[in-house]
Design a protein around this motif. Structure first.
Motif, PDB file in Angstrom:
ATOM      1  N   CYS A 198       2.383   6.951   1.715  1.00 31.68           N
ATOM      2  CA  CYS A 198       2.906   5.973   0.767  1.00 31.68           C
ATOM      3  C   CYS A 198       1.766   5.228   0.097  1.00 31.68           C
ATOM      4  CB  CYS A 198       3.834   4.976   1.476  1.00 31.68           C
ATOM      5  SG  CYS A 198       2.963   3.793   2.518  1.00 31.68           S
ATOM      6  N   ASP A 199       2.118   4.466  -0.933  1.00 36.20           N
ATOM      7  CA  ASP A 199       1.182   3.547  -1.571  1.00 36.20           C
ATOM      8  C   ASP A 199       1.133   2.299  -0.692  1.00 36.20           C
ATOM      9  OD1 ASP A 199      -0.107   1.609  -3.088  1.00 36.20           O
ATOM     10  OD2 ASP A 199       0.865   2.177  -4.966  1.00 36.20           O
ATOM     11  N   GLN A 200       0.148   2.232   0.189  1.00 38.91           N
ATOM     12  CA  GLN A 200       0.121   1.179   1.198  1.00 38.91           C
ATOM     13  C   GLN A 200       0.001  -0.219   0.594  1.00 38.91           C
ATOM     14  OE1 GLN A 200      -1.615   1.525   5.202  1.00 38.91           O
ATOM     15  NE2 GLN A 200      -3.261   0.219   4.448  1.00 38.91           N
ATOM     16  N   GLU A 201      -0.851  -0.375  -0.410  1.00 39.56           N
ATOM     17  CA  GLU A 201      -1.015  -1.699  -1.004  1.00 39.56           C
ATOM     18  C   GLU A 201       0.295  -2.194  -1.610  1.00 39.56           C
ATOM     19  OE1 GLU A 201      -5.272  -2.594  -2.641  1.00 39.56           O
ATOM     20  OE2 GLU A 201      -4.824  -0.497  -3.100  1.00 39.56           O
ATOM     21  N   ALA A 202       1.043  -1.291  -2.236  1.00 39.79           N
ATOM     22  CA  ALA A 202       2.331  -1.681  -2.812  1.00 39.79           C
ATOM     23  C   ALA A 202       3.314  -2.091  -1.722  1.00 39.79           C
ATOM     24  CB  ALA A 202       2.902  -0.537  -3.645  1.00 39.79           C
ATOM     25  N   VAL A 203       3.313  -1.385  -0.602  1.00 37.67           N
ATOM     26  CA  VAL A 203       4.210  -1.725   0.503  1.00 37.67           C
ATOM     27  C   VAL A 203       3.841  -3.087   1.091  1.00 37.67           C
ATOM     28  CG1 VAL A 203       4.898  -1.094   2.851  1.00 37.67           C
ATOM     29  CG2 VAL A 203       4.795   0.656   1.072  1.00 37.67           C
ATOM     30  N   TRP A 245      -2.844  12.678   0.098  1.00 37.63           N
ATOM     31  CA  TRP A 245      -1.468  13.102   0.337  1.00 37.63           C
ATOM     32  C   TRP A 245      -0.601  12.547  -0.800  1.00 37.63           C
ATOM     33  CZ3 TRP A 245      -4.499  11.385   4.450  1.00 37.63           C
ATOM     34  CH2 TRP A 245      -4.703  12.287   5.490  1.00 37.63           C
ATOM     35  N   ARG A 246       0.468  13.194  -1.086  1.00 41.33           N
ATOM     36  CA  ARG A 246       1.369  12.716  -2.133  1.00 41.33           C
ATOM     37  C   ARG A 246       2.218  11.567  -1.594  1.00 41.33           C
ATOM     38  NH1 ARG A 246       3.229  14.340  -6.948  1.00 41.33           N
ATOM     39  NH2 ARG A 246       2.077  16.303  -6.850  1.00 41.33           N
ATOM     40  N   ASP A 247       2.248  10.460  -2.337  1.00 43.31           N
ATOM     41  CA  ASP A 247       3.049   9.317  -1.930  1.00 43.31           C
ATOM     42  C   ASP A 247       4.535   9.640  -2.003  1.00 43.31           C
ATOM     43  OD1 ASP A 247       0.677   7.907  -1.727  1.00 43.31           O
ATOM     44  OD2 ASP A 247       0.860   6.986  -3.711  1.00 43.31           O
ATOM     45  N   ASP A 248       5.280   9.164  -1.042  1.00 42.26           N
ATOM     46  CA  ASP A 248       6.730   9.299  -1.066  1.00 42.26           C
ATOM     47  C   ASP A 248       7.294   8.192  -1.955  1.00 42.26           C
ATOM     48  OD1 ASP A 248       9.535   9.176  -0.424  1.00 42.26           O
ATOM     49  OD2 ASP A 248       9.098  10.357   1.368  1.00 42.26           O
ATOM     50  N   GLU A 249       7.937   8.556  -3.027  1.00 44.73           N
ATOM     51  CA  GLU A 249       8.393   7.583  -4.020  1.00 44.73           C
ATOM     52  C   GLU A 249       9.655   6.835  -3.590  1.00 44.73           C
ATOM     53  OE1 GLU A 249       8.747   9.710  -7.658  1.00 44.73           O
ATOM     54  OE2 GLU A 249       6.579  10.065  -7.863  1.00 44.73           O
TER      55      GLU A 249
END
Length: 502
Positions: A370-375, A281-285
């Motif tokens: 979303c980019d889970q690791e970044a969150v 899925w495309r990450d929500d920026e």
């Protein structure tokens, strides 16, 4: 110290075959990057269905990454009818179809790659534990073969005992009443490697069947009894300090088991191929900017994500929504497009309840992915309401973020039990949770006093340091990864010298 890049004439070619679900593809791509950074030519295999999803989500550039020479992507069919849906496929049907059609597809792919100009011959296969048929294909073709089981070691120990559960008469369940009459509380204290006091309800949910020919039960037993013993070695995305009891039991049966986790930027150079992602899925920026500018303070935001497979009803979503609103805590909530299925329809059009946006205001953000690791790594994130899939559990430990556990299926229930009882980083929520329970659980997890949430936060911080140590130079997982690299390189060289049958 990392292994030096291998010389071009001896450059091995690793064929990586993940099970085609998001939670399996993610750690496989991390392993692919780690091998590629160490001088391997790597071919990463997507199914045609997932390849199409990646193209729709990210465009043609999804597979065109600067600096990725020697890392290629190929596809094989999954055996299911064509579909244009952007949703996780039926796990039961997918397991049966890949096992039935996969062997011929993998053999044909190896033969084609061996005839491709500029590509070294395939010299080893690393297949997902759920794609164990590939081990037999590799052996028939004279190739070294390894299995990478992407779930927890505690989940793996449970799977290794599925045959015993059948032989001892625990499974299949006698009738439907076993789901509600307390039978799930039956102890399984004979199961070596499991948490003391483990019950049937703490084992992966695939045992919860009354059918002796259940597809998943049968396939998992085949994976553990027919596939794993044939492999040259087993990889697990975990680390020794975290799951020592389960790993001791695993190595007693499968001695050549490598713990290489948590796979992530500490295992390979952090700047290496940063733009190459496996997200379907495309990450929500908006996520990073919202967290950066939230102004809520450190460790104050609840991150909510039930993973790539969990499906819920509209009524359950409403309960979570109003529970989050009433908690008063800021939150970032991931709601996949295919997450709500009422009446069998995917993407049934669930919308946030009327009045929810006004009640929450600026302290809530809802996104599709979303980019889970970044969150989790963001300093504003202080708690994780999770389904306890292994990637999510391990990433939360790696980031030092405590868990609010709401497992959905498979070994998620096992991970949740360990998180709450063994590792001390989680609080458990009941399966049939309502808004009042969601509110209370979120408040408890995020409380700053000396309650259970604060204790879980302290334990999570301790596990974060242990996870970092495991993948640092001299750590158990770093050493295991280097040992694995050298082993497959030497096996590949020996296979090339002796020749193999195509």
């Amino acid at each position: 110290m990392a292994s030096p890049p291998l010389s071009e004439p001896a450059k091995p070619h690793a064929l990586l075959i993940p099970y085609p679900a998001q939670g399996h593809v993610n750690p496989f791509l991390k392993l692919a990057k780690a091998l590629h950074a160490r001088g391997f030519h790597v071919t990463f295999v997507h199914t045609e269905y997932n390849h199409g999803r990646l193209l729709r989500a990210r465009g043609a550039g999804a597979f065109d990454v600067a600096g990725a020479e020697g890392l290629r992507f190929e596809t094989i069919p999954d055996g299911l009818p064509p579909s244009g849906l952007d949703a996780t496929q039926d796990i039961w049907a997918l397991c049966e179809a890949t096992r039935r059609t996969g062997p011929a597809a993998v053999r044909a792919l190896v033969e084609r790659l061996d005839r491709t100009d500029g590509v070294p011959p395939v010299s080893c296969v690393v297949a997902d534990g759920a794609m164990g048929y590939a081990v037999h294909v590799a052996k028939e073709m004279g190739l070294p073969a390894y299995l990478f089981f992407t779930h927890s070691a505690c989940g793996f120990v449970a799977y290794l005992n599925f045959d015993q559960l059948v032989m001892r008469g625990y499974v299949p369940f006698k009738d439907e009443s076993c789901f509600t009459n307390g039978y799930l509380d039956t102890p399984v204290d004979w199961m070596g490697g499991m948490l003391p006091g483990a019950r049937l309800r703490d084992l992966p949910t695939f045992i919860r069947t009354t059918d002796p020919d259940d597809t998943m039960l049968t396939i998992i037993i085949k994976q553990c009894e027919l596939d794993a013993p044939v492999a040259d070695g087993i990889l697990l995305n975990t680390f020794d300090d975290l799951e020592r009891r389960a790993l001791d039991a695993t190595r007693a049966r499968l001695p050549n088991t490598f713990t290489v986790g948590p796979l992530g930027p500490d295992v390979y150079p952090p700047s290496y191929l940063p733009s190459l992602t496996s997200s379907l899925w495309r990450d929500d920026e908006r996520c990073a900017a919202w967290l950066d500018g939230s102004g809520f303070g450190a460790a104050s935001v609840v991150y909510v994500n039930f993973g790539s497979i969990t499906v819920v009803t509209s009524e359950q979503m409403d309960e979570f929504a109003w529970g989050l609103a009433a908690s008063g805590c800021p939150f970032l909530w991931v709601v996949r497009p295919d997450m709500v299925r009422d009446g069998g329809a995917a993407g049934s059009g669930w919308a946030l309840p009327e009045g929810f946006a006004e009640a929450v205001g600026a302290r809530g953000l809802t996104v599709g992915w979303c980019d889970q690791e970044a969150v989790l790594e963001h300093p504003a994130t202080g708690g994780f309401l999770s389904h306890c899939g292994w990637n999510s559990t391990l990433e939360s430990l790696r980031a030092g973020v405590p868990l609010l556990c709401w497992p959905f299926f498979s070994e998620q229930v096992t991970n949740a039990r360990y998180a709450c009882v063994e590792w001390g980083v989680g609080l458990e929520m009941p399966r049939d949770v309502g808004r009042a329970q969601v509110e209370a659980a979120v408040r408890e997890l995020m409380a700053a006093d000396d309650g259970r949430g604060a204790a879980a936060r302290r334990r999570a911080a301790e596990w974060k340091e242990k996870a970092k140590a495991a993948v640092a130079p001299g750590g158990s997982s770093r050493d295991n990864l280097e040992r694995f690299v050298q082993e497959i390189a030497s096996r590949a060289a020996a296979s090339a010298k002796s020749g193999r049958v195509l």
